[in-house]
Design a protein around this motif. Structure first.
Motif, PDB file in Angstrom:
ATOM      1  N   ALA A 188       0.831  -1.207   0.000  1.00  0.00           N
ATOM      2  CA  ALA A 188       0.000   0.000   0.000  1.00  0.00           C
ATOM      3  C   ALA A 188       0.867   1.260   0.000  1.00  0.00           C
ATOM      4  CB  ALA A 188      -0.923  -0.007   1.219  1.00  0.00           C
ATOM      5  N   GLU A 189       1.966   1.245   0.749  1.00  0.00           N
ATOM      6  CA  GLU A 189       2.857   2.403   0.797  1.00  0.00           C
ATOM      7  C   GLU A 189       3.488   2.663  -0.561  1.00  0.00           C
ATOM      8  OE1 GLU A 189       5.062   5.613   2.368  1.00  0.00           O
ATOM      9  OE2 GLU A 189       3.348   4.512   3.176  1.00  0.00           O
ATOM     10  N   LEU A 190       3.971   1.608  -1.221  1.00  0.00           N
ATOM     11  CA  LEU A 190       4.584   1.773  -2.541  1.00  0.00           C
ATOM     12  C   LEU A 190       3.553   2.229  -3.569  1.00  0.00           C
ATOM     13  CD1 LEU A 190       6.989  -1.317  -2.638  1.00  0.00           C
ATOM     14  CD2 LEU A 190       7.610   1.092  -2.405  1.00  0.00           C
ATOM     15  N   GLY A 191       2.338   1.691  -3.450  1.00  0.00           N
ATOM     16  CA  GLY A 191       1.279   2.109  -4.359  1.00  0.00           C
ATOM     17  C   GLY A 191       0.926   3.571  -4.174  1.00  0.00           C
ATOM     18  N   GLY A 192       0.967   4.047  -2.941  1.00  0.00           N
ATOM     19  CA  GLY A 192       0.678   5.445  -2.688  1.00  0.00           C
ATOM     20  C   GLY A 192       1.759   6.375  -3.207  1.00  0.00           C
ATOM     21  N   ARG A 193       3.008   5.911  -3.215  1.00  0.00           N
ATOM     22  CA  ARG A 193       4.111   6.747  -3.689  1.00  0.00           C
ATOM     23  C   ARG A 193       4.235   6.737  -5.206  1.00  0.00           C
ATOM     24  NH1 ARG A 193       8.776   7.393   0.344  1.00  0.00           N
ATOM     25  NH2 ARG A 193       7.803   6.953   2.362  1.00  0.00           N
ATOM     26  N   ASP A 194       3.780   5.659  -5.845  1.00  0.00           N
ATOM     27  CA  ASP A 194       3.990   5.515  -7.301  1.00  0.00           C
ATOM     28  C   ASP A 194       2.929   4.586  -7.867  1.00  0.00           C
ATOM     29  OD1 ASP A 194       5.256   5.735  -9.801  1.00  0.00           O
ATOM     30  OD2 ASP A 194       6.581   4.043  -9.394  1.00  0.00           O
ATOM     31  N   GLY A 195       1.707   5.057  -7.878  1.00  0.00           N
ATOM     32  CA  GLY A 195       0.585   4.202  -8.250  1.00  0.00           C
ATOM     33  C   GLY A 195       0.686   3.595  -9.629  1.00  0.00           C
ATOM     34  N   ASP A 196       1.113   4.393 -10.616  1.00  0.00           N
ATOM     35  CA  ASP A 196       1.166   3.872 -11.983  1.00  0.00           C
ATOM     36  C   ASP A 196       2.521   3.263 -12.340  1.00  0.00           C
ATOM     37  OD1 ASP A 196       2.753   6.124 -12.173  1.00  0.00           O
ATOM     38  OD2 ASP A 196       1.605   7.080 -13.782  1.00  0.00           O
ATOM     39  N   GLY A 197       3.468   3.315 -11.412  1.00  0.00           N
ATOM     40  CA  GLY A 197       4.777   2.708 -11.673  1.00  0.00           C
ATOM     41  C   GLY A 197       5.704   3.545 -12.521  1.00  0.00           C
ATOM     42  N   SER A 198       5.300   4.769 -12.874  1.00  0.00           N
ATOM     43  CA  SER A 198       6.123   5.570 -13.782  1.00  0.00           C
ATOM     44  C   SER A 198       7.467   5.941 -13.149  1.00  0.00           C
ATOM     45  CB  SER A 198       5.363   6.827 -14.215  1.00  0.00           C
ATOM     46  OG  SER A 198       4.988   7.610 -13.089  1.00  0.00           O
ATOM     47  N   ARG A 199       7.462   6.202 -11.856  1.00  0.00           N
ATOM     48  CA  ARG A 199       8.714   6.570 -11.195  1.00  0.00           C
ATOM     49  C   ARG A 199       9.653   5.375 -11.091  1.00  0.00           C
ATOM     50  NH1 ARG A 199       6.743   9.788  -5.902  1.00  0.00           N
ATOM     51  NH2 ARG A 199       9.005   9.935  -5.550  1.00  0.00           N
ATOM     52  N   MET A 200       9.101   4.218 -10.811  1.00  0.00           N
ATOM     53  CA  MET A 200       9.929   3.011 -10.760  1.00  0.00           C
ATOM     54  C   MET A 200      10.495   2.700 -12.140  1.00  0.00           C
ATOM     55  SD  MET A 200       7.877   0.407  -8.191  1.00  0.00           S
ATOM     56  CE  MET A 200       9.291  -0.645  -7.938  1.00  0.00           C
ATOM     57  N   ALA A 201       9.661   2.831 -13.160  1.00  0.00           N
ATOM     58  CA  ALA A 201      10.106   2.536 -14.524  1.00  0.00           C
ATOM     59  C   ALA A 201      11.243   3.455 -14.934  1.00  0.00           C
ATOM     60  CB  ALA A 201       8.931   2.677 -15.497  1.00  0.00           C
ATOM     61  N   ALA A 202      11.119   4.755 -14.618  1.00  0.00           N
ATOM     62  CA  ALA A 202      12.173   5.697 -14.972  1.00  0.00           C
ATOM     63  C   ALA A 202      13.459   5.409 -14.209  1.00  0.00           C
ATOM     64  CB  ALA A 202      11.698   7.120 -14.698  1.00  0.00           C
ATOM     65  N   ALA A 203      13.328   5.021 -12.932  1.00  0.00           N
ATOM     66  CA  ALA A 203      14.509   4.707 -12.131  1.00  0.00           C
ATOM     67  C   ALA A 203      15.241   3.484 -12.677  1.00  0.00           C
ATOM     68  CB  ALA A 203      14.099   4.480 -10.680  1.00  0.00           C
ATOM     69  N   ILE A 204      14.487   2.461 -13.056  1.00  0.00           N
ATOM     70  CA  ILE A 204      15.097   1.240 -13.598  1.00  0.00           C
ATOM     71  C   ILE A 204      15.768   1.536 -14.935  1.00  0.00           C
ATOM     72  CG2 ILE A 204      14.578  -1.059 -14.500  1.00  0.00           C
ATOM     73  CD1 ILE A 204      12.267  -1.130 -12.400  1.00  0.00           C
ATOM     74  N   ARG A 205      15.073   2.291 -15.791  1.00  0.00           N
ATOM     75  CA  ARG A 205      15.655   2.671 -17.080  1.00  0.00           C
ATOM     76  C   ARG A 205      16.959   3.446 -16.873  1.00  0.00           C
ATOM     77  NH1 ARG A 205      15.631   0.780 -21.752  1.00  0.00           N
ATOM     78  NH2 ARG A 205      17.789   0.751 -21.099  1.00  0.00           N
ATOM     79  N   GLY A 206      16.948   4.390 -15.943  1.00  0.00           N
ATOM     80  CA  GLY A 206      18.147   5.172 -15.680  1.00  0.00           C
ATOM     81  C   GLY A 206      19.290   4.328 -15.150  1.00  0.00           C
TER      82      GLY A 206
END
Length: 375
Positions: free
Chosen positions: A71-89
């Motif tokens: 729930a905490e991770l979903g609240g910080r990045d619901g659509d996963g866009s921030r995680m996706a950008a971090a992994i790509r970087g």
């Protein structure tokens, strides 16, 4: 998951069709999982027996700490866009294409692949603003969480200090163009009994099925050099100067998204963006061939979408060769089909630039200068 109404002509599930790990399989007519057919799962995606899957599902549902972290991770990045950008970087930093010209995972040294997990861990912590853990990588919703990355689905190795603790499992592949992230309790029943020399253990069938996916096989920002045929990539890198290589990139990678990282990899120069811009860059040099390069400007995005091209996102480009629209093609507005008849072009999408109408060129169209995009 509701499979929806049956599709006419395909009223029965494909024999042996498997669901992704952590997702319920389609039930057979006898109530079984239907996983006894002949279709094989990809490595790392094998499903355990039905009774093991049921037990794993109950364990995940009965783990309030795991649910709180999700729930905490979903609240910080619901659509996963921030995680996706971090992994790509993190992957781009590891490849370091601007200085090495590398763009594929298999071009990395073994020690560099091992370092990928650290880069992903750090990138996610910064992007999601995760606090340091007490004994593990992060503190999320008051729980210690360890982060593990694998280029291959199911390839995570769990260290002894994480036994019984929560894991954030991350996987990404440029070749597949996808990434995934999920949570799992590293309980003994989820791990193989055998370990490597460092005491690390892989997930067993039950463990892979018990992963609670936050994002499963989500799109990873594409690497145009991976998508291009090998002969095209070889032709790009065979040219002697950075400007020539960037020009050739936009000639051969038309109608697909090209990231700044790809431009840097091809140019292998500090001023790689200068090789794209007007004022002597690819935008000017390719215009005589009819090739225009749309960027992430709002106006460029609208024009690209009107032509049916991929919409360039932040830091992306899309090139395409244009040709003037034949006369007598009707009066429809830009981006819409015209009326009348001038061959198949009467029904093509078009845009208006410099007082004329332009549409995507076909292979049969001779090269002719294109107008500059408005700025």
């Amino acid at each position: 998951m509701n499979p929806g109404p049956p599709v006419p002509g395909d009223l029965e599930p494909i024999p042996g069709q498997l669901a992704l790990p952590g997702m319920p399989p389609a039930a057979g007519t006898d109530g079984s999982s239907g996983a006894s057919g002949t279709q094989l799962a990809l490595p790392g995606l094998e499903l355990p027996p039905a009774e093991a899957r049921a037990g794993a599902g109950r364990d995940a549902d009965d783990d309030p700490e795991l649910a709180a972290v999700a729930a905490e991770l979903g609240g910080r990045d619901g659509d996963g866009s921030r995680m996706a950008a971090a992994i790509r970087g993190a992957l781009d930093m590891l490849l370091d294409g601007q200085h090495t010209g590398r763009y594929r995972w298999d071009q990395l040294h073994k020690t560099e692949k091992t370092h990928a997990g650290t880069l992903v861990e750090i990138a996610l912590a910064r992007s999601l603003r995760l606090a340091d853990g007490v004994a593990l990588d992060y503190t999320i919703a008051g729980a210690d969480v360890d982060c593990k990355f694998s280029h291959r689905m199911g390839g995570w190795m769990i260290p002894p200090e994480a036994d019984g603790r929560l894991m954030l499992l991350v996987q990404a592949s440029d070749e597949d163009g996808t990434w995934s992230a999920g949570l799992l309790r590293a309980a003994a029943e989820n791990l193989r009994p055998a370990s490597n020399r460092d005491g690390k253990r892989a997930l067993n069938d039950r463990g892979r099925a018990a992963v609670r996916w936050l994002h499963a096989r989500a799109p990873l920002q594409e690497n145009a050099l991976i998508r291009l045929p090998g002969r095209d990539v070889d032709a790009i890198f065979a040219l002697p100067s950075g400007q020539q290589r960037v020009n050739e990139l936009f000639r051969r990678a038309q109608r697909m998204r090209v990231s700044r990282t790809v431009v840097a990899t091809v140019a292998m120069q500090d001023d790689y963006m200068k090789r794209v811009r007007g004022g002597g860059g690819a935008r000017d040099q390719l215009r005589d061939e009819g090739i225009v390069i749309f960027g992430d400007y709002a106006g460029d995005q609208v024009l690209a979408a009107a032509l049916g091209l991929p919409r360039p996102g932040p830091g992306e480009f899309v090139s395409a060769r244009l040709v003037s629209r034949p006369a007598g093609s009707g009066r429809a507005g830009p981006g819409r089909a015209g009326s009348g008849s001038a061959g198949d072009r009467a029904c093509s999408r078009f845009i208006r630039l410099a007082g004329a109408d332009w549409l995507l060129a076909s292979a049969a169209d001779p090269a002719a200068p294109a107008p500059a995009l408005p700025r």
